[in-house]
Scaffold this motif. Sequence first.
Motif, PDB file in Angstrom:
ATOM      1  N   PHE A 358       0.819  -1.203   0.000  1.00 19.28           N
ATOM      2  CA  PHE A 358       0.000   0.000   0.000  1.00 19.28           C
ATOM      3  C   PHE A 358       0.860   1.263   0.000  1.00 19.28           C
ATOM      4  O   PHE A 358       0.450   2.289  -0.548  1.00 19.28           O
ATOM      5  CB  PHE A 358      -0.927  -0.002   1.222  1.00 19.28           C
ATOM      6  N   ASP A 359       2.034   1.208   0.602  1.00 17.53           N
ATOM      7  CA  ASP A 359       2.929   2.363   0.573  1.00 17.53           C
ATOM      8  C   ASP A 359       3.403   2.652  -0.850  1.00 17.53           C
ATOM      9  O   ASP A 359       3.523   3.815  -1.251  1.00 17.53           O
ATOM     10  CB  ASP A 359       4.126   2.123   1.502  1.00 17.53           C
ATOM     11  N   TRP A 360       3.656   1.608  -1.625  1.00 14.62           N
ATOM     12  CA  TRP A 360       4.007   1.795  -3.028  1.00 14.62           C
ATOM     13  C   TRP A 360       2.815   2.326  -3.819  1.00 14.62           C
ATOM     14  O   TRP A 360       2.962   3.138  -4.732  1.00 14.62           O
ATOM     15  CB  TRP A 360       4.499   0.488  -3.634  1.00 14.62           C
ATOM     16  N   LEU A 361       1.610   1.865  -3.461  1.00 14.51           N
ATOM     17  CA  LEU A 361       0.406   2.355  -4.123  1.00 14.51           C
ATOM     18  C   LEU A 361       0.207   3.842  -3.860  1.00 14.51           C
ATOM     19  O   LEU A 361      -0.201   4.602  -4.750  1.00 14.51           O
ATOM     20  CB  LEU A 361      -0.804   1.557  -3.642  1.00 14.51           C
ATOM     21  N   GLN A 362       0.521   4.266  -2.646  1.00 16.95           N
ATOM     22  CA  GLN A 362       0.427   5.694  -2.341  1.00 16.95           C
ATOM     23  C   GLN A 362       1.443   6.501  -3.140  1.00 16.95           C
ATOM     24  O   GLN A 362       1.162   7.646  -3.538  1.00 16.95           O
ATOM     25  CB  GLN A 362       0.650   5.925  -0.837  1.00 16.95           C
ATOM     26  N   LEU A 363       2.612   5.921  -3.373  1.00 18.47           N
ATOM     27  CA  LEU A 363       3.600   6.596  -4.216  1.00 18.47           C
ATOM     28  C   LEU A 363       3.072   6.784  -5.640  1.00 18.47           C
ATOM     29  O   LEU A 363       3.290   7.826  -6.262  1.00 18.47           O
ATOM     30  CB  LEU A 363       4.894   5.789  -4.252  1.00 18.47           C
TER      31      LEU A 363
END
Length: 456
Positions: A358-363
């Motif tokens: 999810f952190d990559w998705l936020q990026l």
Amino acid sequence: MTEQNAHAALEEQIDQWRAYVQRRRAISAADVDEMEDHLRGQVTDLTAGGLDDDEAFLVAVKRMGNLDDVSREFAREHSDRLWKQLVLVPDEPGETGRWRELGVVLALAVAAGIWVRILVDASGGDDVVVVRNAVFAVLPFLAGYFAWKRQVSWRVSATLLAVTAALALVVNLYPFEQGPDDGPGMTGFLAITHTPVVLWLLLGVVYAGGAWRSGARRMDFVRFTGELAIYLVLIALGGGLLIGLTVGTLSLVDIDIEPFLEDWIVPFGMPGALLVGAWLVEAKKNVVENIAPVLTRVFTPLTIVMLVAILVALLANGPLTAVDRELLILMDAILVLVLFLLLYSISARDPLAPPGIFDWLQLVLVGAALAVDAVALTAMLTRIAEFGFTANKVAALGLNLLLLVHLAWAAWLGLGFARGRRPFAEAERWQTQYLPVYAVWATIVVVAFGPLFAFA
């Protein structure tokens, strides 16, 4: 379980407890350290008495004396743990205080409704006057609730009240020109739309108990804002359904209640919903906190799809000089929505959790927003070069530049965290440190744009 594994499990439980205390109670770091020392001392004494680490932790949390409320809430949130049954007692203290607090909220809501009703009567039917001053008629009562709840000092309260009064004078005494259809001119419209931003961020100072320099309390205010928005949507949906059914039913017997709705329900209902929603956020934090991560995970990918579609449509729609002004305004609104989603996602995230998908998705979300922002800035600069400067173009350009800086550095810090090279605290700290910049810009728009652009 080996002794090493048991000790690691104990450390994990203490870390979760510490993070919970910091996040929910906005206690200073020094106080949290002292509380943790006390907890560890209790655990050490209990393990020396023959209990294993897990049992010692359960009993130590129960014995935390002044932290009974914190322990109870922690137990409720972690309902899958055995020690919920040891900590969560049925007779919770403070119920009388909660009812008293609700009484204060309802009294303030009624007072705000009366003030709005007076404003409507005094406006003489001028909707612009009502819209211009509604925020001054409602937000001070919400600020009064938090000033009472947080026991904000008189010095801080007086300073904020003076700033609010000064803004009210500016908005009402500036000789703004009248726009088409008897509406406000551009600088008047900008003043009306930016004043709530200034007042809401000033409300954050009251919410933080006057400790406006605290990054943790600023993030608490971000979390409060997101949760309040959820409650307001629920209240609006429920209230709208109830009113619609009532109007439909009474219309069948030839009873028209629309004048009553306009004269009484709306003036009292809107400030009432805001104040009651704020009380619900404070009283029922766990309810929304449990669904906040779900909401962010649902809306983040949907927002990415929307941003990509907008970007493709803009690039495929011919030269940027052909981009419509209303479309640029809508793009700004979408970028602000993305910023809110980013802030709320960060506020709802467990700061101790390792980086994940999810952190990559936020990026990806931030990257898409940056691309849209770059296109919008290019279109704005092109229009300014062709048609010249106006108040709304400068306001939009300034907002886009602020968003560009905010999102770009958030993306850099987020990338460092996702790759395991930066702690999550740096990304979180950047969000709270940058918030006052928006307050400063909104204040400039309200106070300076009128004289700069001849109040047109």
